[in-house]
Scaffold this active site. Structure first.
Site, PDB file in Angstrom:
ATOM      1  N   ASN A 175      66.380  85.185 -19.519  1.00  0.00           N
ATOM      2  CA  ASN A 175      65.285  85.946 -20.126  1.00  0.00           C
ATOM      3  C   ASN A 175      65.143  85.633 -21.606  1.00  0.00           C
ATOM      4  OD1 ASN A 175      64.109  87.360 -17.991  1.00  0.00           O
ATOM      5  ND2 ASN A 175      65.531  89.068 -18.132  1.00  0.00           N
ATOM      6  N   HIS A 184      60.522  87.401 -20.336  1.00  0.00           N
ATOM      7  CA  HIS A 184      60.635  88.283 -19.178  1.00  0.00           C
ATOM      8  C   HIS A 184      59.673  87.929 -18.048  1.00  0.00           C
ATOM      9  CE1 HIS A 184      63.568  91.115 -20.756  1.00  0.00           C
ATOM     10  NE2 HIS A 184      62.986  90.972 -21.943  1.00  0.00           N
ATOM     11  N   ASP A 194      74.474  88.735  -7.492  1.00  0.00           N
ATOM     12  CA  ASP A 194      74.045  88.921  -8.878  1.00  0.00           C
ATOM     13  C   ASP A 194      73.642  87.561  -9.450  1.00  0.00           C
ATOM     14  OD1 ASP A 194      74.078  90.851 -11.334  1.00  0.00           O
ATOM     15  OD2 ASP A 194      75.104  89.055 -12.040  1.00  0.00           O
ATOM     16  N   ASP A 252      60.895  87.482 -14.345  1.00  0.00           N
ATOM     17  CA  ASP A 252      60.353  88.161 -13.168  1.00  0.00           C
ATOM     18  C   ASP A 252      60.049  87.163 -12.058  1.00  0.00           C
ATOM     19  OD1 ASP A 252      60.541  90.528 -14.527  1.00  0.00           O
ATOM     20  OD2 ASP A 252      58.392  90.706 -14.943  1.00  0.00           O
ATOM     21  N   GLU A 300      69.070  92.464 -11.878  1.00  0.00           N
ATOM     22  CA  GLU A 300      69.155  91.156 -11.220  1.00  0.00           C
ATOM     23  C   GLU A 300      70.144  91.166 -10.051  1.00  0.00           C
ATOM     24  OE1 GLU A 300      71.906  90.940 -14.876  1.00  0.00           O
ATOM     25  OE2 GLU A 300      70.025  91.892 -14.290  1.00  0.00           O
TER      26      GLU A 300
END
Length: 302
Positions: free
Chosen positions: A188, A193, A180, A197, A224
């Site tokens: 973010n 975002h 994780d 990404d 994630e």
């Protein structure tokens, strides 16, 4: 026409020739040996073992063999989720319509009678290799996460079920690593975002580079989170893979303005001989890693 274009880039098509008469195997080897990887077996049990170990693209299979015959072998292949995509062509002296029907009903893609014409056999093999290659590409696209390019959860779930059954059957160890990205929401929030990404794509590529065997699987598990399936791997081996992943992501040194540091991952590892509850155990280990301060590896035996 060469058969190399009907295989994944970088390797020749892999054919398994199965016949209890070596002279028949030699005849087929002369047809395909120049542009294919050729595996050989003289009985069904050995052929099944080679299919599990080497994953051929296509099996040219005799029907009448001592022990496990061709129909039984074909049924075994089609019943195994890890082997059912292997194409099968029966090459046999049986030439009655009922014989051909039985072979096709067993899951074979084609049926060739002996004595065979080498040009006809090559043409039919080329057709089946082309169809399998196209099918593999479509199946691969359906199992790929669109953002990161690694496998998706659907593919992991299917492979996990198949590998769990195999581990139980062979009494071999199986391991899971759950990773994780630490404080990803803050990342973010700080950078947006699109940057998030790109961060996930870079982490996915890094995690994938840590896997050394074709049987190892990395998938995006959700958001994630990433999950790794490691067949034939005990706890110590899985911990080593997880630590390599943690070190490799840390070495990227991706700035994380949300915590005034760099991007790290936490990882939970579980392994067992019985393979039951592995994902749950890895999730528990991941929680321990986060509770201990993140950016580290923790483990629990399944």
């Amino acid at each position: 026409m060469p058969l190399t274009s009907q295989a994944p880039p970088g390797r020749r098509p892999r054919l398994l020739l199965v016949d209890d008469q070596p002279v028949n195997i030699q005849a087929l080897h002369r047809v395909f040996g120049s542009d294919c990887q050729v595996l050989m077996a003289t009985d069904g049990t050995r052929a099944l073992q080679l299919c599990r170990e080497r994953q051929p693209d296509l099996v040219l299979l005799d029907v009448q063999m001592p022990g496990m015959d061709g129909h039984e072998l074909c049924a075994e292949l089609k019943a195994d989720p890890l082997l059912r995509s292997i194409a099968v062509i029966f090459v046999t002296s049986q030439d009655q319509p009922d014989d051909e029907t039985r072979g096709l009903d067993a899951g074979a893609a084609d049926f060739i009678t002996k004595p065979f014409n080498p040009s006809v056999v090559r043409a039919r093999v080329r057709t089946q290799l082309t169809l399998k290659h196209q099918s593999d590409l479509l199946r691969e696209l359906a199992f790929i996460d669109g953002l990161t390019g690694v496998h998706n959860r659907r593919h992991f779930d299917e492979r996990f079920l198949a590998e769990t059954r195999r581990a139980q059957r062979t009494r071999s160890p199986l391991a899971v690593v759950l990773a994780d990205v630490d404080h990803f929401k803050r990342y973010n929030d700080a950078l947006g975002h699109l940057a998030g990404d790109d961060c996930l794509r870079r982490i996915a590529a890094t995690l994938r580079s840590c896997l050394r065997r074709p049987t190892d699987l990395l998938a995006r598990y959700g958001g994630e989170e990433f999950i790794c399936l490691l067949p034939d791997t005990d706890l110590a081996g899985a911990i080593g893979v997880a630590q390599l992943m943690e070190d490799s992501v840390r070495a990227l040194a991706l700035p994380h303005p949300g915590i005034d540091g760099i991007v790290t991952i936490s990882l939970g590892v579980s392994a067992a001989a019985q393979a039951q509850g592995l994902v749950e155990a890895a999730d528990k280990a991941l929680y321990l890693a986060k509770a201990a301060g993140r950016g580290r590896v923790s483990w629990v035996e399944g």
